[in-house]
Scaffold this active site. Sequence first.
Site, PDB file in Angstrom:
ATOM      1  N   ARG A  95       0.787  -1.237   0.000  1.00 33.33           N
ATOM      2  CA  ARG A  95       0.000   0.000   0.000  1.00 33.33           C
ATOM      3  C   ARG A  95       0.820   1.288   0.000  1.00 33.33           C
ATOM      4  NH1 ARG A  95      -5.223   1.491   3.705  1.00 33.33           N
ATOM      5  NH2 ARG A  95      -3.792   0.946   5.368  1.00 33.33           N
ATOM      6  N   ASP A  96       2.121   1.219   0.186  1.00 38.85           N
ATOM      7  CA  ASP A  96       2.934   2.432   0.132  1.00 38.85           C
ATOM      8  C   ASP A  96       4.265   2.140  -0.549  1.00 38.85           C
ATOM      9  OD1 ASP A  96       3.330   5.140   0.512  1.00 38.85           O
ATOM     10  OD2 ASP A  96       4.159   4.923   2.523  1.00 38.85           O
ATOM     11  N   PHE A  97       4.182   1.451  -1.678  1.00 41.35           N
ATOM     12  CA  PHE A  97       5.377   1.121  -2.441  1.00 41.35           C
ATOM     13  C   PHE A  97       5.877   2.380  -3.141  1.00 41.35           C
ATOM     14  CE2 PHE A  97       7.577  -0.139  -6.312  1.00 41.35           C
ATOM     15  CZ  PHE A  97       8.435  -1.122  -5.851  1.00 41.35           C
ATOM     16  N   THR A 136       1.013   7.504  -0.920  1.00 43.28           N
ATOM     17  CA  THR A 136       1.769   8.666  -1.366  1.00 43.28           C
ATOM     18  C   THR A 136       1.255   9.126  -2.724  1.00 43.28           C
ATOM     19  OG1 THR A 136       3.725   7.876  -0.178  1.00 43.28           O
ATOM     20  CG2 THR A 136       4.076   9.542  -1.882  1.00 43.28           C
TER      21      THR A 136
END
Length: 308
Positions: A95-97, A136
């Site tokens: 979810r925040d790669f 992000t």
Amino acid sequence: MMEQGHKEWVTEVNVLGIVEHPNLVKLVGYCAEDHGKEIERLLVYEYMPNKSVEYYLSSRSPKTLSWAMRLKVAQDTARGLAYLHEGMDFQIIFRDFKSSNILLDDQWNAKLSDFGLARLGPKEGHTHVTTAVVGTMGYSAPEYIQTGRLTTKNDVWSYGVFLYELITGRRPLDRNRPTEEQKLLEWVRPFLDVKNFPLIVDTRLEGKYSLKSALKLSLIANKCLSRNPKSRPKMSEVLEMVSPLVAVESETTDPGSPISVPVPFDAIQETEGKKTSENENKTTPIDVKLGDSAWFSGLWHWKPSITC
């Protein structure tokens, strides 16, 4: 070592406490101390001396990653995501790669870090997890932003964005650039043909890259960036596509140092005119197997107006 909010801290401990893979950072320890009005929470990772991928892609860094190293990073991160999605009895959606969450160890192996926003995948019989939209700007998939429905295909989209970050050396969203260049995916779109593609490749590489492998990496990125989540490949399939590029690169080039120090930008500008005039009548043979137009004609099934 880092300090986090309680929810993210607990998630990180839970995730790294049950997963183990060469391309995921190891959690060495954690602690929480009550100081009265607030609780200090700490996580201790394994030592990653070579900083983040974001650092070397940034124009602020005096060094940059070589093309061979960029391909290896693409392979390492694909392995890490494939493990999270398919390597266990349950799924973990990162979810925040993003490039700042990819760290490099002393052997220049890339490892995913910061699992504070990770979520378990959908339960058996369910297609998605419904959750608040976090992540992000510039990396999240359009359908997740619009609906809050989370699947592993959100990570696949983020990976596709990251591949263009590796190719161009640009951030997915950069408000410091001219308006038409601020959103990476919109900026690269007009250049997705064999003739113009070199114009978007990171100038800090100074031409030291394989145009053929860069084009193929772009094709993989485009598959990951399909507007329809169901059309995006699984990360294990992505890994199968990326790995041959790494193998070919290692066979045809001297691996040398994983980083290089580009010449000053002014010097590049001075020589660009000469290079253009010398090579303007030359063509580079590229065996793309799909035909030049097919590489790019069916890509980008998403609306440019979407902020992602």
